[in-house]
Structure formats: structure tokens, C-alpha cells
Design a protein around this motif. Sequence first.
Motif, PDB file in Angstrom:
ATOM      1  N   LYS A 148       0.829  -1.208   0.000  1.00  0.00           N
ATOM      2  CA  LYS A 148       0.000   0.000   0.000  1.00  0.00           C
ATOM      3  C   LYS A 148       0.862   1.256   0.000  1.00  0.00           C
ATOM      4  CE  LYS A 148      -3.778  -2.303   2.465  1.00  0.00           C
ATOM      5  NZ  LYS A 148      -4.508  -2.417   3.755  1.00  0.00           N
ATOM      6  N   LEU A 149       1.945   1.220   0.751  1.00  0.00           N
ATOM      7  CA  LEU A 149       2.861   2.363   0.761  1.00  0.00           C
ATOM      8  C   LEU A 149       3.423   2.631  -0.625  1.00  0.00           C
ATOM      9  CD1 LEU A 149       4.666   1.486   4.096  1.00  0.00           C
ATOM     10  CD2 LEU A 149       3.552   3.684   3.639  1.00  0.00           C
ATOM     11  N   MET A 150       3.843   1.571  -1.291  1.00  0.00           N
ATOM     12  CA  MET A 150       4.408   1.745  -2.621  1.00  0.00           C
ATOM     13  C   MET A 150       3.333   2.161  -3.627  1.00  0.00           C
ATOM     14  SD  MET A 150       7.671   1.431  -2.490  1.00  0.00           S
ATOM     15  CE  MET A 150       7.491   2.328  -0.933  1.00  0.00           C
ATOM     16  N   ALA A 151       2.133   1.610  -3.464  1.00  0.00           N
ATOM     17  CA  ALA A 151       1.039   2.014  -4.351  1.00  0.00           C
ATOM     18  C   ALA A 151       0.721   3.496  -4.165  1.00  0.00           C
ATOM     19  CB  ALA A 151      -0.198   1.167  -4.078  1.00  0.00           C
ATOM     20  N   SER A 152       0.772   3.960  -2.938  1.00  0.00           N
ATOM     21  CA  SER A 152       0.405   5.347  -2.656  1.00  0.00           C
ATOM     22  C   SER A 152       1.338   6.350  -3.311  1.00  0.00           C
ATOM     23  CB  SER A 152       0.368   5.588  -1.141  1.00  0.00           C
ATOM     24  OG  SER A 152       1.681   5.663  -0.598  1.00  0.00           O
ATOM     25  N   ILE A 153       2.580   5.936  -3.577  1.00  0.00           N
ATOM     26  CA  ILE A 153       3.513   6.860  -4.230  1.00  0.00           C
ATOM     27  C   ILE A 153       3.593   6.606  -5.732  1.00  0.00           C
ATOM     28  CG2 ILE A 153       4.840   7.089  -2.098  1.00  0.00           C
ATOM     29  CD1 ILE A 153       7.051   5.402  -3.410  1.00  0.00           C
ATOM     30  N   GLY A 154       2.803   5.665  -6.220  1.00  0.00           N
ATOM     31  CA  GLY A 154       2.777   5.408  -7.658  1.00  0.00           C
ATOM     32  C   GLY A 154       3.909   4.526  -8.137  1.00  0.00           C
ATOM     33  N   LYS A 872      -6.791   4.299  -6.564  1.00  0.00           N
ATOM     34  CA  LYS A 872      -6.998   5.430  -7.475  1.00  0.00           C
ATOM     35  C   LYS A 872      -5.791   6.370  -7.464  1.00  0.00           C
ATOM     36  CE  LYS A 872     -10.408   8.457  -6.708  1.00  0.00           C
ATOM     37  NZ  LYS A 872     -11.748   9.077  -6.705  1.00  0.00           N
ATOM     38  N   GLN A 873      -5.249   6.604  -6.270  1.00  0.00           N
ATOM     39  CA  GLN A 873      -4.067   7.454  -6.149  1.00  0.00           C
ATOM     40  C   GLN A 873      -2.871   6.845  -6.868  1.00  0.00           C
ATOM     41  OE1 GLN A 873      -3.272   8.883  -2.149  1.00  0.00           O
ATOM     42  NE2 GLN A 873      -1.075   8.855  -2.476  1.00  0.00           N
ATOM     43  N   SER A 874      -2.717   5.540  -6.719  1.00  0.00           N
ATOM     44  CA  SER A 874      -1.620   4.854  -7.379  1.00  0.00           C
ATOM     45  C   SER A 874      -1.731   4.979  -8.890  1.00  0.00           C
ATOM     46  CB  SER A 874      -1.616   3.376  -6.979  1.00  0.00           C
ATOM     47  OG  SER A 874      -0.616   2.667  -7.667  1.00  0.00           O
ATOM     48  N   ARG A 908      -8.020  10.024 -21.321  1.00  0.00           N
ATOM     49  CA  ARG A 908      -9.415   9.950 -20.878  1.00  0.00           C
ATOM     50  C   ARG A 908      -9.510   9.341 -19.485  1.00  0.00           C
ATOM     51  NH1 ARG A 908     -14.508   8.191 -24.631  1.00  0.00           N
ATOM     52  NH2 ARG A 908     -16.137   8.599 -23.078  1.00  0.00           N
ATOM     53  N   ILE A 909      -8.732   8.285 -19.253  1.00  0.00           N
ATOM     54  CA  ILE A 909      -8.741   7.636 -17.929  1.00  0.00           C
ATOM     55  C   ILE A 909      -8.269   8.618 -16.862  1.00  0.00           C
ATOM     56  CG2 ILE A 909      -7.683   5.809 -16.552  1.00  0.00           C
ATOM     57  CD1 ILE A 909      -7.559   4.121 -19.122  1.00  0.00           C
ATOM     58  N   TYR A 910      -7.163   9.292 -17.124  1.00  0.00           N
ATOM     59  CA  TYR A 910      -6.580  10.208 -16.136  1.00  0.00           C
ATOM     60  C   TYR A 910      -7.550  11.339 -15.794  1.00  0.00           C
ATOM     61  CZ  TYR A 910      -3.277  13.472 -13.995  1.00  0.00           C
ATOM     62  OH  TYR A 910      -2.650  14.338 -13.128  1.00  0.00           O
ATOM     63  N   ASN A 911      -8.146  11.929 -16.800  1.00  0.00           N
ATOM     64  CA  ASN A 911      -9.045  13.061 -16.560  1.00  0.00           C
ATOM     65  C   ASN A 911     -10.304  12.660 -15.808  1.00  0.00           C
ATOM     66  OD1 ASN A 911      -7.316  14.840 -17.844  1.00  0.00           O
ATOM     67  ND2 ASN A 911      -8.296  14.603 -19.845  1.00  0.00           N
ATOM     68  N   ALA A 912     -10.726  11.400 -15.947  1.00  0.00           N
ATOM     69  CA  ALA A 912     -11.969  10.946 -15.304  1.00  0.00           C
ATOM     70  C   ALA A 912     -11.736  10.385 -13.903  1.00  0.00           C
ATOM     71  CB  ALA A 912     -12.653   9.903 -16.174  1.00  0.00           C
ATOM     72  N   LEU A 913     -10.497  10.139 -13.532  1.00  0.00           N
ATOM     73  CA  LEU A 913     -10.213   9.483 -12.244  1.00  0.00           C
ATOM     74  C   LEU A 913     -10.846  10.181 -11.045  1.00  0.00           C
ATOM     75  CD1 LEU A 913      -6.510   8.220 -12.426  1.00  0.00           C
ATOM     76  CD2 LEU A 913      -8.605   6.876 -12.307  1.00  0.00           C
TER      77      LEU A 913
END
Length: 967
Positions: A148-154, A872-874, A908-913
Amino acid sequence: MRLRIILASIVLTMASTAIAKDYHYTTVKGDPMQARIYTLDNGLKVYLSVNTEKPRIQTYIAVRTGSRNDPAETTGLAHYLEHLMFKGTTHFGSSNLQKEAPLLDSIQNRFEIYRKITDAAKRKAYYHQIDSISQVAAKYNIPNEYDKLMASIGSEGSNAYTSNDVTCYVEDIPANEVDNWAKVQGDRFQNMVIRGFHTELEAVYEEYNISLSNDGEKEYDALNAIIFPKHPYGTQTTIGTQEHLKNPSILNIKNYFKRYYVPNNIAICMAGDMNPDEVIATIDKYFGDWKKSDNLSRPEYAPVKNLTAAVDSTVTGLEAENLMLGWKANKASDLQCDTLDVIKSILYNGQAGMFDLNLNQNMKVQYAGAWFENLNDYSEFLLQGGPKEGQKLEDVRALMLEQIEKLKKGEFSDDLIPSVINNMKLSYYTSLQNNKDRANKFVESFINGIDWKNQVDRLDRISKLTKKDIVDFANKFFGNNYACVYKRIGEDKNQKKIDKPQITAIPTNRDKSSQFLRDITSSEVKPIQPKFIDYKKDLTFGKTSKGLPIIMKQNAEDKLFNLQMRYEFGNEADVRYSHAANYLDLLGTDKISAEQVKQQFYKLACNFGINVNGKTITVSLSGLAENMPQAVALAENVLKNAKVDNTAWKNYVAMVLKNREDTKKEQRSNFTAAKAYGMYGTYNSVRNDLTADQLKNTNPANMLALIKKLSNYKHTVLYYGPATEKQLNNLITKEHKTATKLADVPVNKPYMEQQTPKNEILLAPYDAKNIYMTMYHNEGKKFNPAEAPVAAVFNEYFGGGMNTVVFQELREARGLAYSASAYYYNMPIKNHTQYGTTFIISQNDKMMDCIRVFNEIIDTIPQNEANFNLAKQSLQKQLASMRVTKMNIINSYLNAKEKGLDYDINRRIYNALPSVTLKDIVDYEKQNMASKPYRYIILGDEKNLNMNALEKIAPIKRISTKDIFGY
């Protein structure tokens, strides 16, 4: 008052300047990577290389220890520890460290007793105690917090690996997340806590089960046992023994961690978009107080003696017969390794080596290859070969050794060494485009004790090698001082079945999180602005003088090129083309031999080939841009003037038929075939092929005619390289001869995904200790671009990685698998349908548990708002820092076009997130995967499966090996 403020400001500035740390680093003149190498006060090494192509950084944390240092009584320990490093620390992974700690101590002590119990009944009873205490401890465990930590920073590619000399931890992070990454890693390496132990043991054991079906691993281990008889390289394996895996010691693991996981035994290796001055200060901030070891050591062993005569051994298994030869070499830091690496390419480089031309090209064996593996204490020079139908392994061995003797006599082309060196240079400079390759070079240097200057100077050193140098060295190195392992078909008597332990699933505690995770997740960093592709702006669209469409991207970064002629048809239209392309690879022209064709391309440092897949045919050239005109002329000469060779076709057919039989013996190949059968029916990419009789009765002249007439069909020129559109047009017009009027391409008959209106079970046979299984659902839905953002978040949340529901439930909570995943494929190409799948490899007697858990989480998707926001943040950070570059821009355009799009769907994905909610993905899952009929595609040994339980799900359709392969 104003004066006081100014004076105070001056004092503060002077104080800040006075305490600023000057980080000394070393560089090497002429280093293309411009590497900076730091050593902190505690001995921690830091390697940094700047590459600004995309705003991401590849990170490796390399520990100079691996299975070589495993205690003999608990082999596999280094690899166990690698897994446990993902379980958290004193700051994350637990909701109450104080209450958890005594329970973890109790588990540790009980494992020390358990591992010494030999009576089966007593072991089972005692394991129940461990399981019970683990349940209590698990109340405080927060599984997957590291993920989760790694996901949170992308971060992407969170992983680790263990080998003989190294344990390495891998992350690919956005460039703006260095501080958060370093904060997590600094805590992880200094404050590791072992928790979730017994379920992780099962995951490791499942990894061991997978290795049992890999005969190549057994063969390699047997070879090392001969070459290194009293050294850990030969006496123990990285995965460990079956006995040790089931009798682990947490105490030994902790002692191992304290001994080797110290700063003066570790290197942080990073390559990417960074400011080195800022990065080193950040690393020092989180790692600088870590105490070094003043007693760092490792086990040392008596020198391994050279073999004085050839030593043979044999291993058995279900996979195809082959053999492996090996010679002991000096350690990786020895300059001898330069010469051996060149010799490896002289013998085998995939194009024009002695094995390539004298054995593979002439089809004297099924295949023959060579490679060189450098290790810290010793290295190995290895050969491997497979027999043709009816050929003895001993004959293959003799043929490979014959080439070694020719090497020793200098019986190879004088052009070969310069060509090898040029291609090694090409490979090196190509690797500099990749952050992973850059960071890997750092890891290799650190682990093997290779001075970075020696790494930088390597190409210059090998460039000075002469034919005499090679021949003299070969005569000293290659003798009867080798080991040989024959891999024969038969039952492996060493494989033993171990019943699954009675593990009570531990809670996933999705509602819990540590303060450490909350701090990282909510931390503010300067955002990275996304850059998506605009195909009209980022690509050049044109036409040649003869009207061929051109899609190109100019390469201003280096001197490499990639040129392709793309035809919009493939095996779905005419399966003969794949064989015709392979046949062409064996032919010369009316003026030059097949061997000379290979030699000329290799001398130009260019690669030429024809790739045929289901939907397209691509004629490709790549390599040094300065040689592109000669390479194009040579390729066109081969395409137009290739000469029929009836003997070559006959030998080719024999090789194809032998390869088919070999493929049927491989577990993964059987699963690939079973999955294709289950998803597409009898007309699929595996089964759609010419029969043995069709191949034997084919006139090879007709095959060659297919290739010679290929350029008369409509096609598109794809190009990435330094040439301008005009230069490219002139070259194509001059060299690429086509018909005046191009014909329409043949029409593909597409492989179509089948729908699943009811539950079904397809069972294909394979005798192994584990099953491969996928659950497949398809109700005929077509691609809807508007759903792409929700689908992307759903896959990130549910089953696409380690921080997902599937991974947590099947591996972390229950230890049912080494890996498990689920995915909804929502973006098919035009006229195809969406579908959902699961995937798992698990022990035979865990099959029904896997099915039950998959159905539970599919039918009732576990919901957690915090984990959803994390997913979603990741995804948002991954998309923001993603950059599509080079030839991939053209490939992205072609992929979008296949889906009926003229824009980058990621935009499109990024703008709708921001607008996607947890309810959206729950509804999406219910609509597309939950409570649906599934086709269960299982590859396994029926004798060891719970068939009665399986039949309660749906009728079982048994499909034979011949059914799934078609032969």
C-alpha cells in the motif's frame, strides 16, 4: 528592528551554510552513464545515474548476500527473508506492536520446537498450536501495508529477487517521490519485523512446487553440484530443500538479517530523472544514522579445485531431453570474464556465431547455445543443446565440443571477433536507454566487487582482443575439465508430495492502517504534470514517392533505427506465412550463402527478420543507423532473390515436428494451449497450424513465393530513427521494389473469444504436484471507451497486483499460492468482446480452496474506501509519470487504431479518475464478473485432484493433450 531582522537572516544563512554536508562522490572519465558513486559515513554505497527521458526512477537496493551464505541446516533462508521483508516494520504492518510482539516471540519459539519434531501426528498437532497463536497475532497484523505504501507513491514493479550472491529489492518510482520512498525503505531495512510467517511459508513452498516442474533448474543445479562440490554454489540451491522449507527457523532468519543487512554490506542503485545532490541528501537523511557493522564477514570456503576429467550426471523429468556442459571460471571481477563473454558470442549470438551457423543454421541439432554466468566467487561457462528426432544426447555433446575444438584452432571467420565487439557495443549503448539496465549495471558492479572504472573501460578492453588472444585463451581454458548433465525423460523419484497444512485464514484487516501509512499517503509532493500522446503532433504521417503510407518518429537522441514494413494480415488469413518466414531464415540467395547472409547482417550490427502473428506480418530491420542503407539493400536482396533449398525445407519440417513433441512435454506450454482452447475453442492461435502431412507435402518453392510476393500487397512503412522523411523516402524508393499497383491484403479470419452461458469445467492432463487454473467469463460485451476509467481503477483495486483483494485473500490470508491475479479485459480490439479471468498456480490439494475463495470475492467484492482511494491514487501517479517514447509511440497509435480509437485512451482515464467512486467499481464488478457463469480451465493430474467436489460445480469435460495442441 529592520536591521535586526537582516542580521538574523545573515546569521541563519551562515549557520545553514556551515552545517550543509558536502557529499563526496567519485566519477569515471568517459562514463556514458555519468555515474556518481557515493559512500556514506556508515559504509552505505549509493550509485546514481541521471536519465531524463521520463519522470521516473528505477531503484534497486542490493544486499551483498544470497543463498551462498545460507546456513547449511536451513537452506533457502536468504530467499525466505526476501519474502518477509515485505511484511512490515515496527512502524507499519501492525495496529498494536506492543500486544503483537510477545505473540510473535511465541511463534518464533514454537517453530524452533516444531522443526525438530519428526513424528507426523505430533507435528500436525503442534502446527495447530502455531496456527492458533498466529490467529491471535494476526488480529494486529495489517497485511500488505508495504504494498500500500508503494502504491500510494505510484511505484510500479514492486518486487525482489534472491540469487547466489545477492538479494535485491526493486521499485520503479515517480521522480517526485524520492523522499517518501527513502523514508519507507530506511525504516524497512532498519526495523524489519517478521509477521504473517506461516502463510508466507506456504507461498514460498508454492514457489518451490513450481520449480519442481522446471527440468532446466534441476539440470543446472546438478551441473553446479559437480563443478562446485564443496561450495554452496553446488551444495545448496536458492529455493532450498523440501525438508528445510517445511522446517524453518525464524531465529536463524533474524540472525541472518542482523549479520548481513547492515549499511556497509548494501548499495542503493538508482537511475532516472533526478537531481543527484538532492537525492543523496535524502538518502543520508533516512539511512545515515543506520549503524554499520564492525564485524562484517561471511563464510569462507576452501578453493574449489578444477576438474581434471569430464564428469557426467543425469536428471529426469517430463520435459524434453537436452544436455548441459559447464566449465568453472574465475570470479566475476577477474578480467578473464571479458574474454569469456566475447567467446560466448563467438560461439553463440543468435545470428552469426559458430553454433548459430555450423549447428543451428545447418540443423545438425535441434538447438545449441552458450552463455556465461559471472558470480562473486567463481563464474561458469555453459553450453546447452537439444537433440533432433532420433539423435542421441551424446551426439549433440560431440557436435558442440567439435565447435570448441574449432575455436581452439582458430577455425572461424576473421570478421567474427570485430563483429562480436561491434554488436556488444550496440547492446551496451542500447541498454543505456533503459533505467533498469543502468541500475542493474550498478548492482552487478557492487555485488561482484567490480571497480566501476573496469566496467566503464570494458568495451575498450575487449576491443583490443585479437584472434590470437582468443585462440590462446581457449586452448588454456577448454579441456576435459567440464561437467556434463544429461536431462532424460522419466519420473523424478526425488519429488515428494507434502499434504497442505491446516492453516486458518488470517484476517485481512482492511479497515486498519498504521499512522506511518496515513502520513505517507497524505504527504504533499510537487505534482508531475502528465504528458499524453497526441498522435497528430507526435507522429509524422506521409507517403513514399510510390504511395506507400509512412508513419514515423524522428530519433534525435541516439544513432539507432527501427524500420518495419507492416502488412495487415497474418496467420488468421494464411498460416503458411509463419513457416515461410522461418524457412527464409535458413536460405541464402543466388549469390551468397545462408551463412553469409547472417554474417553480413551481424557485421552491420543490424537485425533482420519477419514476424508473423495472428493479425499482422512485419518485416523488420533495426540496429546502427549509419548502416541502415546497406542493411535495407541486403534485406531486399534476400527477400527478392532467396534461393530454394529442398534439403533445408525437409530438415526444417523435421525440426518443427520434433519441437511440437517437445512443447507437449512442458507444463506452461500445456496450460497456454489449454487456455487458448478454453477461451477460443478449436480454432485458436495454438491449434491453427499446418498438419505434419501438410508440412511434409509442401513444395518449398511455394513457401518462398509467398515471401517474394509479399511486397506486392498493400503495406505501411513504420520508422523510428535519425533520418528525415525525405531521406527515408529516398531510401525506400530506391531499395524497396513493389508492384505498380498493390493488391489488397488477404482477409483475416479472426480467433474469436467464446461466450460462457453456463458453468463449465475443462480439465487437461499434466502429471505435476500443482495445478494451473484460470476462470474465464464472457457474455459478449463490446468495448465502451466511457467505461475505461472505472475498469482501470477496478483492476488496480481488485486483482492486478500485490496491493489487491485477490492477492491479499489467496496469498496473504491463506497461503494458497505463490501468485494469484484476476483481470477484466475491457479494451478488446474492434469486433472482439470483453472478458474476465482469474489465474492461479497452486498445490493439487488446494484446488477447491482456490475455487471457493475466488468465487467468494468475485460474487461479493470486499469493499474498503481507504484501499479504493489508494488504488486510485496509485493509478493517477502512474499515469502522470508515464511517458511513451521512441518506437512505442508508433506502437501506441497502432494499438489505439485496432481498438477503433484515434486518441490516447490514457488521457481519458486520467481526466476521469477524480469522479470515479468505490460504488462505481463495485457496480462495475457486479455487472461484469459477480455471480456469472465461468469456464474453469484446469491443467492438472486427475489422480491427485478432488474430482467429486469439482463435479458439484459443473460437468467435467476432459480434453486431451492432442485436443489442446491439435496434434
